[in-house]
Write a protein that holds these residues in place. Structure first.
Motif, mmCIF file in Angstrom:
data_model
loop_
_atom_site.group_PDB
_atom_site.id
_atom_site.type_symbol
_atom_site.label_atom_id
_atom_site.label_comp_id
_atom_site.label_asym_id
_atom_site.label_seq_id
_atom_site.Cartn_x
_atom_site.Cartn_y
_atom_site.Cartn_z
ATOM 1 N N ASN A 1 4.926 16.419 30.746
ATOM 2 C CA ASN A 1 5.852 16.526 31.877
ATOM 3 C C ASN A 1 5.883 17.895 32.539
ATOM 4 O OD1 ASN A 1 7.366 13.959 32.484
ATOM 5 N ND2 ASN A 1 7.473 14.008 30.249
ATOM 6 N N ALA B 1 16.206 10.598 34.387
ATOM 7 C CA ALA B 1 15.777 10.769 32.989
ATOM 8 C C ALA B 1 16.736 11.701 32.248
ATOM 9 C CB ALA B 1 14.353 11.318 32.932
ATOM 10 N N SER C 1 19.057 10.734 29.113
ATOM 11 C CA SER C 1 18.862 11.451 27.852
ATOM 12 C C SER C 1 20.161 12.050 27.319
ATOM 13 C CB SER C 1 17.826 12.574 28.030
ATOM 14 O OG SER C 1 18.381 13.695 28.689
ATOM 15 N N TYR D 1 5.684 15.291 24.782
ATOM 16 C CA TYR D 1 6.518 14.983 25.951
ATOM 17 C C TYR D 1 6.628 16.180 26.887
ATOM 18 C CZ TYR D 1 10.514 13.542 28.758
ATOM 19 O OH TYR D 1 11.325 13.220 29.821
ATOM 20 N N TYR E 1 0.837 7.719 30.694
ATOM 21 C CA TYR E 1 2.054 8.274 30.108
ATOM 22 C C TYR E 1 3.250 7.644 30.817
ATOM 23 C CZ TYR E 1 -1.570 11.770 29.168
ATOM 24 O OH TYR E 1 -2.737 12.401 28.830
ATOM 25 N N ASN F 1 5.600 5.304 22.424
ATOM 26 C CA ASN F 1 4.252 5.461 22.969
ATOM 27 C C ASN F 1 3.266 6.091 21.971
ATOM 28 O OD1 ASN F 1 4.476 4.754 26.024
ATOM 29 N ND2 ASN F 1 6.319 5.915 25.519
ATOM 30 N N GLN G 1 12.556 5.424 23.310
ATOM 31 C CA GLN G 1 11.663 4.923 24.362
ATOM 32 C C GLN G 1 10.407 5.793 24.476
ATOM 33 O OE1 GLN G 1 12.840 4.829 28.744
ATOM 34 N NE2 GLN G 1 13.607 2.852 28.061
ATOM 35 N N VAL G 2 10.580 7.123 24.392
ATOM 36 C CA VAL G 2 9.425 8.034 24.440
ATOM 37 C C VAL G 2 8.556 7.840 23.196
ATOM 38 C CG1 VAL G 2 8.680 10.453 24.431
ATOM 39 C CG2 VAL G 2 10.646 9.768 25.833
ATOM 40 N N TYR H 1 6.195 7.792 30.239
ATOM 41 C CA TYR H 1 7.361 8.685 30.244
ATOM 42 C C TYR H 1 7.133 9.906 31.125
ATOM 43 C CZ TYR H 1 4.175 10.414 26.668
ATOM 44 O OH TYR H 1 3.054 10.825 26.010
#
Length: 638
Positions: A281, A16, A20, A277, A3, A34, A30-31, A5
């Motif tokens: 995270n 980050a 953002s 996401y 991952y 993936n 960008q996220v 991100y």
């Protein structure tokens, strides 16, 4: 599967979040890079909060199940996707690998197609917590049907309301469900619900409890028979329907401050990116870990953190059919021990309930596999936070106290496990991509730290609500009309001297009972349907286990009758109309309600009385009949 991100340090979090906020489109692109897209987007974001109109990843084509299943088959095909633990610990658990889950989803997607389901059709799912529920959800998504999962504790009337609102064409259910020591007669409830639902043409019934059920010829079919029919056709695969990023993925009904539940709509692309996401995270997920979210898939927590978030990340997710106290209060800890659970994500209500049993059920259970803990549904009180941290996490597991809503699609404010600072009772800091603001009653932003206000979000995020099904104006009025150019959460919040956020509870007429939102108007409507009731008013009050309990003030036509029997009748009425989760904890019979001269019920006064703040009621002289307040105070239920 890595991952890129995933945030690994507090410094990375700060970078980050800053990125953002300064370049939201660049950050989310960008996220999103993936994931597997059949076609990339033409534009990352187009939005205004006035209408509201929010579009993420415009022009992109995808199917969420290709990201949850197909893309994992080459590398993770033999890894457990879902571990299912049944209600009865004596019954054998089931493990579905990614390959098995893929095959079963394709199989059932073909069943749906054989039963006339097409892209865009709405499907009501009313099942117990068995793997077939997750399979049904994913099968709908695979062929582009819009699923509407209804929690297995809702009444026939509540289901009928939801089916009618969405005009569902097909229902998926079970003969029954096991929950603790109870058998829930799901098919029988569906039969009652469908009396007034002509849009439903088919009902698919999965066998679970072997409860005798009525099967209507031409309408009702058995899941198992339909699967056999697909097997004889000899084509187990089912190509995934190509979806636009903004096509509807699901509807999930939630209570509002008016009586009618509203269908929150989430779309395919943005929801997928955001659920994944936030999962990766918040819980700092690493491949091979076992993630146990104790929620029901009937709620948004189950959608985002049992199904879509974990599976899109290639995770192993535990699905539990039972309740935390059956057959005893050690059930969660047995499951952690049995499956070497790494992350436990549960509700403060469950924690407070288990605290009441002491440490006996925890002792002698091997909880050494736990690395992270999570809390969801309502703010966790400090006592429960410390008990969870010390006795379950053994002092070494960070706790993510997550704040979010059905409407947000995923976690909004939280500690990232072991990465950002934690503080008991505080959700702490916003996820990257989330821009919270506190405003006063007039919508003016309250800046700085050490302040309180109403919590709003000032910029869109990919997982946010797009509309309320069939009634876009209701979406605008509920979330975007209170304060200009802001999404209003309905929650009060404080920001401390360190900039950490603490949610202080609802500021509208919505209760948070055991982490489930219930509209006061919804409960009042149900109470008022009882033949002997003239009028009612409902408020929340502090409850040791549930967080908030429901306190009802009720005017009867005839106060000389058996009041205890009336209480039981009213509880029965609410259970029948909404479901047992909405039944009042306290019912006080009154001769009148505190009203303004224009006839508005002053719930603020009733709330103070229910909370036993009898000397802090404010000015009551402007009421139509101030004497009513004295009578209610005198007879308050302790």
């Amino acid at each position: 599967m890595s991952y890129p991100y995933q945030i690994k340090s507090f410094e990375e979090y700060q970078q980050a979040w800053q990125y953002s906020v300064t370049d939201p489109e660049g950050f989310w692109a960008q996220v999103a890079d993936n994931f597997y897209w059949r076609k990339k987007w033409d534009r990352v974001l187009e939005w205004n909060f006035k209408d509201p109109d929010v579009k993420w990843f415009q022009g992109a084509k995808l199917n969420i199940t290709e990201n949850c299943l197909d893309r994992h088959l080459g590398t993770l095909g033999n890894q457990p996707a879902i571990i299912w633990e049944p209600n009865d610990p004596e019954e054998r658990h089931r493990v579905l690998t990614y390959r098995t889950l893929y095959n079963k989803v394709c199989q059932f997607a073909n069943v749906l197609k054989n039963n006339g389901v097409k892209k865009g059709d709405r499907i009501c799912i009313y099942m117990g917590m068995i793997p077939e529920l997750a399979i049904a959800v994913l099968a709908c998504a695979r062929i582009g049907a819009i699923h509407s999962v209804v929690f297995g504790g809702f009444s026939a009337q509540s289901i009928a309301d939801r089916i009618q609102d969405a005009q569902c064409s097909l229902v998926i259910t079970c003969d029954g469900a096991f929950r603790g020591g109870k058998d829930i007669p799901l098919k029988s409830v569906i039969d009652d619900a469908l009396i007034g639902c002509p849009s439903v043409k088919k009902v698919i019934v999965c066998t679970r409890t072997r409860t005798p059920v009525s099967m209507l010829k031409g309408r009702d079919v058995w899941w198992e028979d339909e699967i056999k029919a697909v097997e004889t056709q000899g084509n187990p695969s089912c190509p995934a329907e190509e979806m636009d990023a903004e096509d509807e993925l699901f509807i999930l009904y939630t209570s509002g401050s008016t009586g009618k539940p509203k269908g929150v709509v989430h779309t395919c692309g943005g929801y997928m990116v955001y659920a994944n996401y936030t999962f990766v995270n918040t819980f700092q997920y690493k491949l091979g870990e076992v993630f146990f979210c104790t929620a029901d898939i009937g709620w948004i927590t189950g959608h985002s953190y049992i199904v879509y978030g974990p599976l899109s990340a290639g995770a192993t997710t535990v699905m539990f059919e039972g309740i935390p106290t059956f057959p005893d209060a050690g059930r969660f800890w047995d499951i952690v021990d049995k499956f070497r659970v790494t992350t436990l994500y549960t509700a403060p209500t469950a924690i407070r309930s288990l605290m009441g049993f002491g440490l006996g059920p925890v002792n002698h259970k091997d909880l050494s596999s736990l690395r992270k803990l999570g809390s969801v549904g309502e703010p966790i009180n400090e006592e429960a936070w410390h008990w969870f941290k010390d006795n379950i996490g053994k002092g070494r597991c960070p706790i993510s106290d997550t704040w979010w809503q059905t409407e947000t699609g995923g976690i909004m404010i939280t500690t990232l496990a072991g990465v950002t600072p934690e503080k008991p009772g505080y959700a702490t800091l916003p996820m990257p991509g989330i821009q919270p603001v506190l405003v006063d009653e007039n919508g003016k932003e309250i800046e700085g730290n050490g302040v309180s206000g109403n919590l709003c979000i000032k910029f869109p995020w990919p997982g946010m609500i797009r509309t309320t099904y069939g009634d876009h104006e209701r979406c605008r009025k509920t979330y975007f009309a209170t304060y200009e150019n802001l999404y209003f959460t309905g929650d009060g919040c404080m920001r401390d001297e360190e900039g950490f956020y603490r949610i202080t509870g609802r500021v509208d007429d919505v209760l948070n009972v055991s982490g489930h939102r219930i509209g006061t108007a919804e409960v009042e409507n149900a109470i008022n349907m009882h033949a002997g009731v003239v009028e009612s008013a409902v408020v929340g009050y502090p409850h040791d286990v549930k967080g908030q309990g429901i306190y009802a003030f009720v005017i009867l036509e005839n106060m000389s009758k058996d009041l205890d029997l009336f209480r039981k009748d009213i509880i029965q009425t609410v259970s029948r109309i909404i479901g047992p989760i909405a039944k009042p904890d306290k019912i006080q019979f009154v001769s009148g309600l505190p009203k303004t001269r224009s006839g508005k019920i002053m719930r603020r006064i009733l709330r103070k009385i229910s909370e036993n703040e009898l000397d802090n009621l404010g000015d009551t002289t402007t009421l139509l009949d101030p004497g009513v307040v004295e009578e209610i105070k005198r007879n308050r239920l302790s």
